[in-house]
Design a protein around this motif. Structure first.
Motif, PDB file in Angstrom:
ATOM      1  N   LEU A 170      13.657  -8.770   5.627  1.00  0.00           N
ATOM      2  CA  LEU A 170      14.060  -8.966   4.244  1.00  0.00           C
ATOM      3  C   LEU A 170      14.480  -7.631   3.637  1.00  0.00           C
ATOM      4  CD1 LEU A 170      11.303 -11.406   2.891  1.00  0.00           C
ATOM      5  CD2 LEU A 170      13.577 -11.973   3.754  1.00  0.00           C
ATOM      6  N   THR A 171      15.309  -7.715   2.589  1.00  0.00           N
ATOM      7  CA  THR A 171      15.848  -6.526   1.937  1.00  0.00           C
ATOM      8  C   THR A 171      15.147  -6.273   0.610  1.00  0.00           C
ATOM      9  OG1 THR A 171      18.018  -6.906   2.940  1.00  0.00           O
ATOM     10  CG2 THR A 171      17.951  -5.460   1.003  1.00  0.00           C
ATOM     11  N   VAL A 172      14.768  -5.024   0.377  1.00  0.00           N
ATOM     12  CA  VAL A 172      14.147  -4.645  -0.898  1.00  0.00           C
ATOM     13  C   VAL A 172      15.179  -4.782  -2.011  1.00  0.00           C
ATOM     14  CG1 VAL A 172      13.099  -2.758  -2.213  1.00  0.00           C
ATOM     15  CG2 VAL A 172      12.567  -3.037   0.223  1.00  0.00           C
ATOM     16  N   THR A 173      14.832  -5.546  -3.050  1.00  0.00           N
ATOM     17  CA  THR A 173      15.759  -5.735  -4.176  1.00  0.00           C
ATOM     18  C   THR A 173      15.294  -5.049  -5.452  1.00  0.00           C
ATOM     19  OG1 THR A 173      14.688  -7.838  -4.725  1.00  0.00           O
ATOM     20  CG2 THR A 173      16.617  -7.921  -3.270  1.00  0.00           C
ATOM     21  N   ALA A 174      14.015  -4.707  -5.544  1.00  0.00           N
ATOM     22  CA  ALA A 174      13.511  -4.010  -6.730  1.00  0.00           C
ATOM     23  C   ALA A 174      12.193  -3.338  -6.377  1.00  0.00           C
ATOM     24  CB  ALA A 174      13.309  -4.974  -7.896  1.00  0.00           C
ATOM     25  N   ILE A 175      11.945  -2.179  -7.004  1.00  0.00           N
ATOM     26  CA  ILE A 175      10.701  -1.444  -6.804  1.00  0.00           C
ATOM     27  C   ILE A 175      10.150  -1.064  -8.170  1.00  0.00           C
ATOM     28  CG2 ILE A 175       9.599   0.580  -5.787  1.00  0.00           C
ATOM     29  CD1 ILE A 175      11.878   0.696  -3.759  1.00  0.00           C
ATOM     30  N   ASP A 176       8.916  -1.478  -8.450  1.00  0.00           N
ATOM     31  CA  ASP A 176       8.244  -1.133  -9.695  1.00  0.00           C
ATOM     32  C   ASP A 176       6.865  -0.614  -9.329  1.00  0.00           C
ATOM     33  OD1 ASP A 176       7.238  -0.839 -12.225  1.00  0.00           O
ATOM     34  OD2 ASP A 176       7.192  -2.978 -12.700  1.00  0.00           O
ATOM     35  N   ASP A 177       6.798   0.707  -9.058  1.00  0.00           N
ATOM     36  CA  ASP A 177       5.570   1.326  -8.585  1.00  0.00           C
ATOM     37  C   ASP A 177       5.134   0.640  -7.295  1.00  0.00           C
ATOM     38  OD1 ASP A 177       3.501   3.145  -8.542  1.00  0.00           O
ATOM     39  OD2 ASP A 177       2.220   1.976  -9.874  1.00  0.00           O
ATOM     40  N   GLU A 178       3.938   0.002  -7.271  1.00  0.00           N
ATOM     41  CA  GLU A 178       3.451  -0.608  -6.040  1.00  0.00           C
ATOM     42  C   GLU A 178       4.009  -2.009  -5.808  1.00  0.00           C
ATOM     43  OE1 GLU A 178      -0.693  -2.397  -7.956  1.00  0.00           O
ATOM     44  OE2 GLU A 178      -0.761  -0.881  -6.388  1.00  0.00           O
ATOM     45  N   ARG A 179       4.693  -2.561  -6.791  1.00  0.00           N
ATOM     46  CA  ARG A 179       5.235  -3.922  -6.690  1.00  0.00           C
ATOM     47  C   ARG A 179       6.678  -3.844  -6.172  1.00  0.00           C
ATOM     48  NH1 ARG A 179       2.366  -7.643 -10.271  1.00  0.00           N
ATOM     49  NH2 ARG A 179       4.286  -8.793 -10.619  1.00  0.00           N
ATOM     50  N   VAL A 180       6.917  -4.549  -5.067  1.00  0.00           N
ATOM     51  CA  VAL A 180       8.224  -4.498  -4.415  1.00  0.00           C
ATOM     52  C   VAL A 180       8.737  -5.930  -4.250  1.00  0.00           C
ATOM     53  CG1 VAL A 180       9.515  -3.693  -2.410  1.00  0.00           C
ATOM     54  CG2 VAL A 180       7.500  -2.421  -3.181  1.00  0.00           C
ATOM     55  N   ALA A 181       9.992  -6.168  -4.657  1.00  0.00           N
ATOM     56  CA  ALA A 181      10.562  -7.514  -4.666  1.00  0.00           C
ATOM     57  C   ALA A 181      11.546  -7.712  -3.525  1.00  0.00           C
ATOM     58  CB  ALA A 181      11.249  -7.781  -6.001  1.00  0.00           C
ATOM     59  N   PHE A 182      11.625  -8.956  -3.056  1.00  0.00           N
ATOM     60  CA  PHE A 182      12.513  -9.349  -1.970  1.00  0.00           C
ATOM     61  C   PHE A 182      13.073 -10.737  -2.277  1.00  0.00           C
ATOM     62  CE2 PHE A 182       9.127  -6.694  -0.426  1.00  0.00           C
ATOM     63  CZ  PHE A 182       9.738  -5.790   0.419  1.00  0.00           C
ATOM     64  N   ASP A 183      14.340 -10.965  -1.913  1.00  0.00           N
ATOM     65  CA  ASP A 183      14.974 -12.271  -2.098  1.00  0.00           C
ATOM     66  C   ASP A 183      14.988 -13.049  -0.787  1.00  0.00           C
ATOM     67  OD1 ASP A 183      15.471 -11.697  -4.737  1.00  0.00           O
ATOM     68  OD2 ASP A 183      17.547 -11.069  -4.405  1.00  0.00           O
ATOM     69  N   LEU A 184      14.757 -14.355  -0.891  1.00  0.00           N
ATOM     70  CA  LEU A 184      14.764 -15.237   0.274  1.00  0.00           C
ATOM     71  C   LEU A 184      15.837 -16.294   0.068  1.00  0.00           C
ATOM     72  CD1 LEU A 184      11.694 -14.181  -0.204  1.00  0.00           C
ATOM     73  CD2 LEU A 184      11.113 -15.925   1.477  1.00  0.00           C
ATOM     74  N   PRO A 193       0.845  -1.203   0.000  1.00  0.00           N
ATOM     75  CA  PRO A 193       0.000   0.000   0.000  1.00  0.00           C
ATOM     76  C   PRO A 193       0.878   1.251   0.000  1.00  0.00           C
ATOM     77  CG  PRO A 193      -0.721  -1.578   1.678  1.00  0.00           C
ATOM     78  CD  PRO A 193       0.598  -2.070   1.166  1.00  0.00           C
ATOM     79  N   GLU A 194       0.333   2.328  -0.526  1.00  0.00           N
ATOM     80  CA  GLU A 194       1.110   3.562  -0.660  1.00  0.00           C
ATOM     81  C   GLU A 194       1.737   4.042   0.646  1.00  0.00           C
ATOM     82  OE1 GLU A 194       0.633   8.124  -2.413  1.00  0.00           O
ATOM     83  OE2 GLU A 194      -1.012   6.680  -2.567  1.00  0.00           O
ATOM     84  N   PRO A 195       1.031   4.041   1.784  1.00  0.00           N
ATOM     85  CA  PRO A 195       1.674   4.506   3.021  1.00  0.00           C
ATOM     86  C   PRO A 195       2.923   3.709   3.389  1.00  0.00           C
ATOM     87  CG  PRO A 195      -0.700   4.372   3.308  1.00  0.00           C
ATOM     88  CD  PRO A 195      -0.399   3.702   2.001  1.00  0.00           C
ATOM     89  N   LEU A 196       2.970   2.420   3.037  1.00  0.00           N
ATOM     90  CA  LEU A 196       4.131   1.597   3.362  1.00  0.00           C
ATOM     91  C   LEU A 196       5.254   1.751   2.345  1.00  0.00           C
ATOM     92  CD1 LEU A 196       2.434  -1.689   4.619  1.00  0.00           C
ATOM     93  CD2 LEU A 196       3.538   0.098   5.956  1.00  0.00           C
TER      94      LEU A 196
END
Length: 209
Positions: A49-63, A29-32
């Motif tokens: 977890l660490t943010v690895t990519a941001i594409d607008d509202e879609r945020v990626a993390f590696d496990l 969500p936008e506030p986060l």
């Protein structure tokens, strides 16, 4: 560092599998997402977890392999939701307790007691963690800072058990409202409790007690 005050939930919208490795993508969500940058820390069900990519509202993390082994994140599927907390900042109110985001084990939900306006959950832990359980002590359950209500010691065939009571606000804000017997949750023992117990154990061992 995290406080265990879950800020909301987020849906898993994509998963990329590799050998002993996984990338999952959340819609935040936008506030986060405010001020969020690659390299930032975000807790998912209590796992840092660490943010690895941001594409607008879609945020990626590696496990990594260890995360998949120790936590419940490897069981997630597209469409599932996770508890989310951004890393604490200096000056933030600490409404829960200090948490590292380093999950020690998972626990099974073994008993569910529904009552008007609240819910009591009983969890069973591995035997090795029973020594850290104290009534009215803190514990992290899927990233939520909770107070232990009661403790039952383990037996030869059953691990130690503890219960937590959830108020409507916690049920409204977290995925714990959807947990049912048989589900596994991530557990982080209160770091201060762990330090005290292990220090006392070392002192007693050194004295031969």
């Amino acid at each position: 560092m995290f406080t265990g005050i879950v800020q909301g939930t987020a849906e898993v919208v994509a998963i990329e599998e590799a050998e002993a490795f996984r990338t999952h993508v959340l819609v935040l969500p936008e506030p986060l997402r405010e001020g969020l940058e690659i390299g930032a820390s975000v807790a998912h069900n209590g796992v840092c977890l660490t943010v690895t990519a941001i594409d607008d509202e879609r945020v990626a993390f590696d496990l990594m392999r260890e995360t998949l082994r120790v936590t419940n994140l490897g069981e997630l599927a597209v469409g599932d939701r996770v508890n989310v907390e951004r890393a604490a900042r200096f000056g933030d109110e600490i409404g829960g307790h200090a948490m590292s985001g380093h999950v020690m084990a998972t626990a099974e939900l073994v008993e569910l007691d529904e009552a008007p306006n609240n819910r009591r959950l009983w969890f069973e832990l591995p035997h090795a963690l029973g020594r850290f359980l104290f009534a009215k002590g803190y514990i992290g359950v899927d990233g939520a800072s909770l107070t232990i209500g009661e403790v039952r010691p383990g037996t030869a065939t059953q691990g130690p058990r503890f219960c937590v009571d959830l108020i409507p606000e916690t049920l409204a804000r977290t995925i714990l409202v959807d947990r049912v017997p048989g589900d596994r949750v991530n557990i982080e023992i209160d770091p201060q409790t762990q330090a005290i117990v292990e220090t006392v154990e070392r002192v007693m061992a050194a004295r031969g007690e």
